[in-house]
Design an enzyme around this catalytic site. Structure first.
Site, mmCIF file in Angstrom:
data_model
loop_
_atom_site.group_PDB
_atom_site.id
_atom_site.type_symbol
_atom_site.label_atom_id
_atom_site.label_comp_id
_atom_site.label_asym_id
_atom_site.label_seq_id
_atom_site.Cartn_x
_atom_site.Cartn_y
_atom_site.Cartn_z
ATOM 1 C CB SER A 1 -0.896 0.003 1.243
ATOM 2 O OG SER A 1 -1.552 1.239 1.411
ATOM 3 C CE1 TYR B 1 -4.465 -2.006 5.416
ATOM 4 C CE2 TYR B 1 -4.083 0.196 4.540
ATOM 5 C CZ TYR B 1 -4.408 -1.134 4.343
ATOM 6 O OH TYR B 1 -4.675 -1.590 3.067
#
Length: 283
Positions: free
Chosen positions: A166, A179
């Site tokens: 990501s 995250y």
């Protein structure tokens, strides 16, 4: 999507996609099937993956959906054995399972005086349960399926593992520390695996998607009336191309990295697909 994008022919290969009930990973499964692969769609809720397996079969492809919690090692190993019986040994593993958790997310981007004693969920209010969930789902949820399926790749040619990282791995985003840390771990793990399996001829790479509007992040990006949130405005302002990505725009990166002729000497890389977000300094 044309079957011959990048001339990637996956005919006869078995591809396993985890998290295949989601928007992006279901698209990955379809792209792989259109390139000729037999696809195993793994998802914690089998019904969600079944919908996309049915769509692939309706297009003439080969696909089977499996219920699989990638954090359950015994179950994941059992599913790997079932895939082996149903489709053959795994040639391609796409580790797409992942996600965030509300208990690992702060309400505000910046800590301000008074937040500690207010109803605001600050850094000091983040809960272990949520943080563990995020770290486990993204890191262990990549490690365990790799243990289960990479053993089927040993001693065979042209096998690949593709992890889903990501933008958070490159630039930690506000509000979502767990995250961001988890995806940074996935990028690092991709490099580790690439080295570890290099003598076996297994290439390991990752894609780092920029901002895509999916069901998972819809509440962060859109108000209930459909208007963009303030966070959406900031994202688009920091993305030189000025828009969100479309799920099909990841197909080229996916097929390129899996194409042994085009990318046979590429391993251990994380490829951003982000509309220029990672290149933009803001000025």
């Amino acid at each position: 999507m044309n079957k011959n994008v990048l001339n990637t022919d996956l005919s006869g290969k078995v591809a396993v996609v985890t998290g295949a009930g989601g928007v992006l990973c279901s698209e990955f499964a379809k792209v792989l099937a259109r390139a000729g692969a037999k696809v195993a769609l793994l998802n914690r809720t089998q019904e969600k993956a079944q919908k996309f397996a049915d769509e692939i079969r309706a297009e003439g492809g080969t696909a089977i959906a499996y219920g699989c919690n990638v954090l359950d090692k015994a179950q994941t190993y059992a599913v790997a054995e079932q895939v082996l019986r149903d489709l053959g040994p795994c040639d391609i593993l796409v580790n797409g399972a992942g996600g965030n958790h509300p208990k690992a997310t702060t309400d505000k981007e910046y800590y301000e005086d008074g937040d500690l004693d207010s109803d605001t969920k600050s850094f000091f209010d983040l809960e272990e349960e949520g943080i563990e969930n995020v770290l486990n789902l993204n890191f262990l949820g990549t490690l365990i399926p790799t243990q289960a399926f990479a053993r089927q790749m040993l001693g065979r040619k042209d096998c690949c593992i593709l992890n889903i990282s990501s933008m958070n791995a490159l630039k930690p985003l506000t509000k979502i520390p767990a995250y961001s840390g988890a995806k940074a771990a996935v990028t690092n793990f991709t490099q580790w695996l690439a080295v570890h399996f290099s003598k076996q001829g297994i290439r390991v790479n990752a894609i780092a998607p920029g901002f895509f509007s999916t069901a998972q992040n819809a509440k962060l990006l859109w108000n209930e009336d459909g208007t963009p949130t303030a966070r959406t405005s900031k994202i688009l302002a920091a993305t030189p191309m000025g828009r969100f990505g479309e799920s099909e725009e990841l197909a080229g990166a996916l097929l390129f990295l899996l194409n042994s002729e085009a990318a046979g000497f590429i391993t251990g890389v994380t490829l951003p697909v982000d509309g220029g977000f990672s290149a933009y300094a803001g000025v």
